[in-house]
Scaffold this active site. Structure first.
Site, short mmCIF file in Angstrom:
data_model
loop_
_atom_site.label_atom_id
_atom_site.label_comp_id
_atom_site.label_asym_id
_atom_site.label_seq_id
_atom_site.Cartn_x
_atom_site.Cartn_y
_atom_site.Cartn_z
N SER A 44 -8.74 65.14 65.08
CA SER A 44 -10.21 65.67 64.75
C SER A 44 -10.75 64.97 63.39
CB SER A 44 -9.96 67.27 64.43
OG SER A 44 -11.33 67.63 63.74
N GLN A 45 -9.90 64.92 62.37
CA GLN A 45 -10.09 64.41 61.18
C GLN A 45 -10.09 62.66 61.52
OE1 GLN A 45 -11.89 65.47 58.00
NE2 GLN A 45 -12.32 67.20 59.44
N HIS A 125 -6.61 67.99 53.02
CA HIS A 125 -6.11 69.25 52.72
C HIS A 125 -4.83 69.31 51.84
CE1 HIS A 125 -5.40 73.36 53.37
NE2 HIS A 125 -4.64 73.52 54.21
P1 NAD Z 1 -5.41 67.13 64.73
O1 NAD Z 1 -4.33 67.97 65.12
O2 NAD Z 1 -6.86 67.06 65.20
O3 NAD Z 1 -4.66 65.54 64.89
C1 NAD Z 1 -3.73 65.11 64.60
C2 NAD Z 1 -3.33 63.65 64.97
O4 NAD Z 1 -2.12 63.24 64.46
C3 NAD Z 1 -2.98 63.36 66.56
O5 NAD Z 1 -4.48 63.42 67.28
C4 NAD Z 1 -2.26 62.27 66.49
O6 NAD Z 1 -3.00 61.33 66.35
C5 NAD Z 1 -1.36 62.58 65.27
N1 NAD Z 1 -0.09 63.22 65.61
C6 NAD Z 1 -0.08 64.64 66.05
N2 NAD Z 1 1.22 64.66 66.23
C7 NAD Z 1 1.95 63.77 65.46
C8 NAD Z 1 3.36 63.36 65.49
N3 NAD Z 1 4.32 64.31 65.36
N4 NAD Z 1 3.71 62.30 64.83
C9 NAD Z 1 2.63 61.34 64.46
N5 NAD Z 1 1.46 61.63 64.66
C10 NAD Z 1 0.91 62.89 65.22
O7 NAD Z 1 -5.28 67.31 63.26
P2 NAD Z 1 -6.65 67.42 62.29
O8 NAD Z 1 -7.28 68.74 62.46
O9 NAD Z 1 -7.55 66.37 61.96
O10 NAD Z 1 -6.02 67.84 60.75
C11 NAD Z 1 -5.67 66.49 60.03
C12 NAD Z 1 -5.47 67.07 58.42
O11 NAD Z 1 -7.06 67.19 57.89
C13 NAD Z 1 -4.84 68.22 58.21
O12 NAD Z 1 -4.28 67.92 56.88
C14 NAD Z 1 -5.73 69.25 58.04
O13 NAD Z 1 -5.59 70.11 57.39
C15 NAD Z 1 -7.14 68.73 57.75
N6 NAD Z 1 -8.56 69.17 57.90
C16 NAD Z 1 -8.75 69.44 59.00
C17 NAD Z 1 -10.09 70.01 59.64
C18 NAD Z 1 -10.66 70.03 60.86
O14 NAD Z 1 -11.55 70.37 61.03
N7 NAD Z 1 -9.74 69.94 61.91
C19 NAD Z 1 -10.92 70.08 58.33
C20 NAD Z 1 -10.61 69.75 57.15
C21 NAD Z 1 -9.28 69.19 56.79
#
Ligand code: NAD
Ligand code: MG
Length: 351
Positions: A44-45, A125
């Site tokens: 997502s991010q 985060h």
């Molecule tokens: P997500 O779950 O959407 O994506 C994570 C990505 O990480 C996956 O697409 C993959 O590319 C990779 N991944 C997953 N498992 C893995 C593993 N075991 N080893 C290596 N790579 C792996 O995550 P997200 O929601 O984008 O969150 C990422 C960060 O951003 C977090 O710290 C979250 O708190 C922060 N954040 C998220 C949002 C949101 O709206 N989703 C908003 C603000 C901050």
């Protein structure tokens, strides 16, 4: 009243020192353009950061495992993809955008040994740093740039020429450039168009968890389900209940977003406004407020973080059980059928 020591101007009505908000004019894009940025993760991010940085003229690579399902998408978008350890070694700014519950392991395995003095480790985060899962060496700069919105909106608003507000925090700053570099990064992902607010890892982590548990996700979902069930159990059509308790929420939230509580109340009928003042506080009672305080205390003490990390180590059984149970709720089936009949929607179904 919370007072932050980041400077700002006096708000005379509430005697609160308004925090400083930074905009593009306060940011030097050249700083991040002069760096090499690795975005670890492409979810997502990750996809939004990587694409927005690239389109802002930043030298960026994406760090993904060989077997990652996201690899093809990143490459199709024209991004360079390396393994997480290679990306970390190449970069001097490393943004960690993998799920919080696995981030500590990925840091230990692929990032830690590739950090060099002067490098900047960045987060969206504060969870892992604040709760001590990741303890970066002293000579590494540690910052946070946290967009206050989901990744697909971070990307969409950037493409439309607007942006999502971002929180900026500097955790440790041996180079003394943390704030300026963080502002530069935030500007490059579009945050400088909407406003960048300085905070701390502690404040961001605790308020973010509180918000998602108490209102944004937990609180709202339970209000929706409970009000839907109340109407259906009383014999009303599930379709009416869906329109009333879920669909219409967006219209109300749009008003709140545009002009706060007063604008929402100005826009609704006097009947609705009277019902709001006299009935809302029977739903959110002293007991509810007490529960909010308890939830906050569990966040502040680290009890929530420990519980969730322990769950994640066991494969997150409660998450999976609850996900399945909630997907089977009647409101989800009714909603899916009704949304198909709304031509203005691009209906989405969770995979
Ligand atoms: P997500 O779950 O959407 O994506 C994570 C990505 O990480 C996956 O697409 C993959 O590319 C990779 N991944 C997953 N498992 C893995 C593993 N075991 N080893 C290596 N790579 C792996 O995550 P997200 O929601 O984008 O969150 C990422 C960060 O951003 C977090 O710290 C979250 O708190 C922060 N954040 C998220 C949002 C949101 O709206 N989703 C908003 C603000 C901050
Ligand atoms: Mg959040």
């Amino acid at each position: 009243m919370l007072r932050l020591s980041f400077g700002g101007s006096e708000d005379s009505t509430h005697n609160h020192v308004m925090a400083t908000i930074y905009y593009d004019k306060d940011c030097d894009l050249g700083l991040i353009r002069a760096r090499k940025v690795a975005v670890i993760g492409y979810g997502s991010q990750g996809h939004a950061h990587a694409l927005n940085l690239r389109d802002s003229g930043v030298d960026v690579v994406v760090g993904l495992r060989q077997e990652s399902a996201s690899r093809a998408a990143a490459e199709e978008a024209g991004l360079r993809v390396l393994a997480p350890d290679e990306a970390s070694a190449w970069a001097n700014v490393i943004m960690m955008l993998v799920p919080d519950q696995v981030m500590g392991g990925i840091y230990a395995e692929s990032v830690q040994s590739n950090l060099e003095p002067g490098d900047t480790l960045a987060f969206a985060h504060g969870f892992n740093v604040h709760f001590g899962e990741i303890a970066p060496p002293e000579e590494i700069n540690v910052i946070m740039v946290a967009p206050k919105g989901p990744g697909h909106l971070l990307r969409r608003t950037y493409e439309e020429g607007s942006g999502i507000p971002c929180l900026l925090a500097v955790y440790q700053d041996p180079s003394g450039t943390g704030r300026a570099l963080g502002l530069s990064y935030a500007s490059a992902i579009g945050g400088g168009r909407a406003g960048i607010l300085e905070t701390t890892f502690k404040e961001e982590t605790e308020t973010d968890l509180f918000g998602e548990q108490v209102i944004l996700c937990g609180g709202v979902s339970e209000l929706i389900k409970a009000s839907f069930e109340t109407l259906v159990e009383a014999g009303y059509q599930p379709e009416s209940a869906y329109f009333e308790t879920l669909h219409e929420l967006k219209l109300i939230v749009d008003l709140l977003y545009e002009g706060g509580l007063s604008w929402m109340r100005y826009s609704i009928s006097d009947t609705a406004e009277y019902g709001d003042y006299t009935r809302g506080n029977r739903i959110i009672t002293d007991e509810t407020r007490k529960a909010m305080k308890e939830v906050l205390e569990e966040i502040q003490s680290g009890a929530f973080a420990n519980e969730w990390l322990a769950q994640a180590r066991e494969g997150a059984p409660v998450l999976h059980e609850q996900r399945a149970a909630n997907r089977a709720h009647q409101i989800e089936d009714v909603g899916e059928e009704l949304r198909k009949l709304m031509p203005f929607l691009d209906p989405k179904t969770a995979p």
